[in-house]
Design an enzyme around this catalytic site. Sequence first.
Site, mmCIF file in Angstrom:
data_model
loop_
_atom_site.group_PDB
_atom_site.id
_atom_site.type_symbol
_atom_site.label_atom_id
_atom_site.label_comp_id
_atom_site.label_asym_id
_atom_site.label_seq_id
_atom_site.Cartn_x
_atom_site.Cartn_y
_atom_site.Cartn_z
ATOM 1 N N SER A 1 47.934 29.814 13.777
ATOM 2 C CA SER A 1 47.822 29.057 15.136
ATOM 3 C C SER A 1 49.275 29.637 15.666
ATOM 4 C CB SER A 1 47.471 27.707 14.757
ATOM 5 O OG SER A 1 48.105 26.895 15.938
ATOM 6 N N TYR B 1 49.788 19.838 9.993
ATOM 7 C CA TYR B 1 49.132 21.441 10.456
ATOM 8 C C TYR B 1 50.087 22.130 10.879
ATOM 9 C CZ TYR B 1 45.931 23.779 13.661
ATOM 10 O OH TYR B 1 45.097 24.722 14.128
#
Length: 263
Positions: A142, A155
């Site tokens: 990401s 995350y």
Amino acid sequence: MTTSKRGALITGASAGLGEAFARLLAAEGHDLMLVARRADRLQALADELSGKHGIRVLVCPLDLGQPQAAAMIEAQASAHQFTVDILINNAGLAEPVSFLNYPVEDVRAMLEVMVTGLTELCHRFGRGMVTRGWGRIINVSSLAAFAPNSPGMLYTGIKSYVLNMSQALDLQMKPAGVHVTALCPGFTWTEFHDTQGTRDWANRLPRILWQDADTVVKAGWQAVCAGESICVPGVVNKAVSSFTKHLPERLRYLVSMRARMVN
């Protein structure tokens, strides 16, 4: 690009980037093994792609949060004599609340899906790719991997691990003909924000920040075929990653502290 028929394993294949990868690879003529929890969605996609492209599509409904999921996938591939030449580790989730408010069972499942399971699949299928002298692995990281941490959230750290681990594997495996790429998309139009309950927040972001799934997937596939270890799709995302990853650590931490005070 590949010039012959290969076998591709795709996790999180029932929607979003996983489904887009399935469609792209099917259009190139590759056989597919699709893994996700939603059996009905997988089967519908498998029926569509096999009928349209004349390819073999195996469906593997499975919760990747289970500790033995990677071993079960390998057993399924072996039982059906399905050779995995292309591995797309796409399955993922994000915690909707901060770490201490997230049930420990959900923390464990999150790590199984995006850390342990992803790593184990690379190991189980990467060895065969090296032996055969050809392979392509895309691990979906990401843009968050380059960003300051979010207070109490796993995350960012997980996606940073995926980025760094992918580079390490690429360094080891590339001499044997296996390319490993960390795909680092920014905001992408998928069901992700619906399942995480953040759609209203996401809809308030400027449209210039967003990309569609097909664009992200095409960029990732071109990158891994070209032997690029990192792919950040989109001009805006490239600029953001270049800026944030060069921030001094102290400044990165202060940005995170500021985010905590705002929240």
